[in-house]
Design a protein around this motif. Structure first.
Motif, short mmCIF file in Angstrom:
data_model
loop_
_atom_site.label_atom_id
_atom_site.label_comp_id
_atom_site.label_asym_id
_atom_site.label_seq_id
_atom_site.Cartn_x
_atom_site.Cartn_y
_atom_site.Cartn_z
N ASP A 285 41.30 44.04 56.45
CA ASP A 285 42.72 44.23 56.14
C ASP A 285 43.00 44.15 54.64
O ASP A 285 44.16 44.05 54.22
N CYS A 286 41.95 44.21 53.82
CA CYS A 286 42.06 44.16 52.36
C CYS A 286 42.50 42.79 51.83
O CYS A 286 42.92 42.68 50.68
N SER A 287 42.42 41.77 52.66
CA SER A 287 42.57 40.40 52.15
C SER A 287 41.20 39.94 51.67
O SER A 287 40.16 40.56 51.98
N ALA A 288 41.17 38.88 50.89
CA ALA A 288 39.91 38.39 50.34
C ALA A 288 39.91 36.87 50.34
O ALA A 288 40.97 36.23 50.38
N GLN A 289 38.72 36.31 50.31
CA GLN A 289 38.56 34.86 50.21
C GLN A 289 37.44 34.57 49.21
O GLN A 289 36.32 35.06 49.37
N LEU A 290 37.76 33.80 48.18
CA LEU A 290 36.79 33.40 47.18
C LEU A 290 36.60 31.89 47.27
O LEU A 290 37.54 31.16 47.58
N SER A 291 35.41 31.43 46.96
CA SER A 291 35.16 30.00 46.99
C SER A 291 34.15 29.62 45.92
O SER A 291 33.35 30.46 45.47
N MET A 292 34.19 28.36 45.50
CA MET A 292 33.21 27.84 44.56
C MET A 292 33.14 26.33 44.72
O MET A 292 34.11 25.68 45.15
N LEU A 293 32.00 25.78 44.36
CA LEU A 293 31.80 24.34 44.35
C LEU A 293 32.31 23.80 43.03
O LEU A 293 31.92 24.28 41.96
N ARG A 294 33.23 22.83 43.07
CA ARG A 294 33.85 22.30 41.86
C ARG A 294 33.70 20.79 41.79
O ARG A 294 33.48 20.13 42.80
N ASP A 295 33.87 20.28 40.59
CA ASP A 295 33.84 18.85 40.34
C ASP A 295 35.27 18.34 40.30
O ASP A 295 36.12 18.90 39.60
N SER B 92 36.30 24.66 46.59
CA SER B 92 37.64 25.19 46.33
C SER B 92 37.71 26.60 46.93
O SER B 92 36.89 27.45 46.61
N VAL B 93 38.68 26.82 47.81
CA VAL B 93 38.79 28.09 48.55
C VAL B 93 40.11 28.76 48.18
O VAL B 93 41.16 28.12 48.21
N HIS B 94 40.06 30.06 47.88
CA HIS B 94 41.24 30.78 47.42
C HIS B 94 41.41 32.06 48.25
O HIS B 94 40.48 32.87 48.36
N ASP B 95 42.60 32.22 48.83
CA ASP B 95 42.92 33.38 49.66
C ASP B 95 43.75 34.38 48.86
O ASP B 95 44.65 34.00 48.09
N PHE B 96 43.49 35.68 49.09
CA PHE B 96 44.17 36.76 48.40
C PHE B 96 44.62 37.81 49.42
O PHE B 96 44.01 37.97 50.47
N THR B 97 45.67 38.54 49.09
CA THR B 97 46.12 39.65 49.91
C THR B 97 46.10 40.94 49.07
O THR B 97 46.20 40.89 47.84
N ASN B 98 45.94 42.07 49.73
CA ASN B 98 46.07 43.40 49.10
C ASN B 98 45.19 43.57 47.87
O ASN B 98 45.65 43.96 46.79
N VAL B 99 43.90 43.30 48.02
CA VAL B 99 42.99 43.45 46.88
C VAL B 99 42.41 44.86 46.77
O VAL B 99 41.73 45.17 45.79
N CYS B 100 42.66 45.72 47.76
CA CYS B 100 42.15 47.09 47.70
C CYS B 100 42.99 47.93 46.73
O CYS B 100 44.17 47.68 46.54
N ARG B 101 42.35 48.93 46.15
CA ARG B 101 43.02 49.85 45.24
C ARG B 101 42.66 51.27 45.65
O ARG B 101 41.49 51.63 45.73
N ASN B 102 43.71 52.07 45.93
CA ASN B 102 43.49 53.44 46.40
C ASN B 102 42.57 53.48 47.62
O ASN B 102 41.73 54.37 47.76
N GLY B 103 42.77 52.48 48.48
CA GLY B 103 41.98 52.43 49.70
C GLY B 103 40.58 51.90 49.54
O GLY B 103 39.83 51.82 50.52
N GLN B 104 40.20 51.51 48.32
CA GLN B 104 38.85 51.03 48.07
C GLN B 104 38.85 49.53 47.79
O GLN B 104 39.65 49.04 46.98
N ALA B 105 37.96 48.83 48.44
CA ALA B 105 37.84 47.38 48.23
C ALA B 105 37.05 47.10 46.95
O ALA B 105 36.24 47.93 46.51
#
Length: 289
Positions: free
Chosen positions: A70-80, A137-150
């Motif tokens: 659905d063009c949403s995204a989830q990024l994560s990283m290990l943080r101090d 640390s987990v970060h959620d995003f919406t609508n990351v596609c551009r011109n139908g491309q992820a």
């Protein structure tokens, strides 16, 4: 400590998309902005002297990027958890060489959401193995596609350091290497808390929730209050719990600070595929004193 007021917005929240070289991995042409991860001051090396309690003992690691159908995204990283002086930004990189700064979903009133502008005492998703860092640390995003491309990659980078002395007070301009996107899959289901009951005068709460199919682990987060009138809430998972799948209850020691006031809880879920639940959909659950 979690503050109810957001940090000042110093930088623009979005970057205008511009075309660049058609080859994947070539430097993108960026619109003018105050911070550019292609600037020579940025380094792939985490440069910090760790001389202050506000500085990191461990560099960020385990960067991951996933884009869903659905063009949403989830990024994560290990943080101090000590890295309270760094604010982060996230750029999506596309196959045509262009890039755009993406802004994660934010909500200061929800315990479940990791924020790029501060860390907390232990963070949202506490890691019990502290040989490299404290929490994911987990970060959620919406609508990351551009011109139908992820996006094909994401890049994580520091956009602000505050006044504490770390690596010469501001010279630690770190950027991750581009992180390849994993496509598809689904987010973990939500764990609904069914009860949060105080079981003794020490402030111990028994928290129960519904099992989630495909869960690998549950992270229980709670919020209580600092002492003194007018002070803001704080929350921590160091005094909370992380438990493996198969367990659907745990006793959380919240202590006697501000006895008589309620505690609030959420349960974040990590799936066996390594995907977290959609944290913005979780509401805080009140456990009365």
């Amino acid at each position: 400590m979690r503050f109810s007021l957001a940090l000042p917005v110093v930088f623009a929240s979005a970057l205008t998309l511009l075309s660049s070289s058609s080859t994947l991995g070539a430097p993108a042409t960026l619109s003018k902005r105050e911070l550019d991860p292609n600037d020579a001051k940025y380094s792939f090396t985490w440069r910090e002297d760790s001389s202050s309690g506000d500085c990191s003992a461990y560099p960020p690691a385990d960067f991951a990027a996933r884009v869903f159908d659905d063009c949403s995204a989830q990024l994560s990283m290990l943080r101090d958890r000590r890295a309270v002086v760094y604010n982060w930004a996230f750029d999506a990189l596309y196959a045509d060489g262009s890039r755009v700064r993406q802004t994660p979903v934010r909500d200061f009133d929800k315990l479940s959401i990791s924020d790029p502008d501060y860390t907390t005492t232990g963070g949202q998703n506490y890691r019990q193995d502290r040989t490299r860092g404290d929490y994911i640390s987990v970060h959620d995003f919406t609508n990351v596609c551009r011109n139908g491309q992820a996006p094909v990659q994401f890049q994580f980078y520091v956009v602000q350091t505050l006044t504490a002395t770390c690596a010469g007070n501001g010279r630690n301009w770190f950027k991750s290497r581009p992180i390849n996107v994993v496509r598809g899959g689904s987010k973990a289901g939500q764990a609904s808390i069914t009860s949060a009951r105080r079981i003794n005068s020490n402030g111990d709460y028994e928290v129960r929730w519904n099992a989630v199919t495909g869960a690998a682990s549950y992270n229980i987060i709670y919020e209580t209050y600092t002492s003194g009138a007018g002070e803001t809430p704080y929350y921590t998972t160091i005094r909370g719990q992380r438990v493996n799948a198969g367990q659907t209850s745990v006793v959380v020691a919240t202590g006697t600070r501000e006895a008589g006031r309620p505690r609030f809880f959420v349960v974040n879920v990590l799936s066996q595929a390594g995907v977290w639940n959609y944290a913005p959909a979780l509401n805080n659950f009140e456990g009365r004193w």
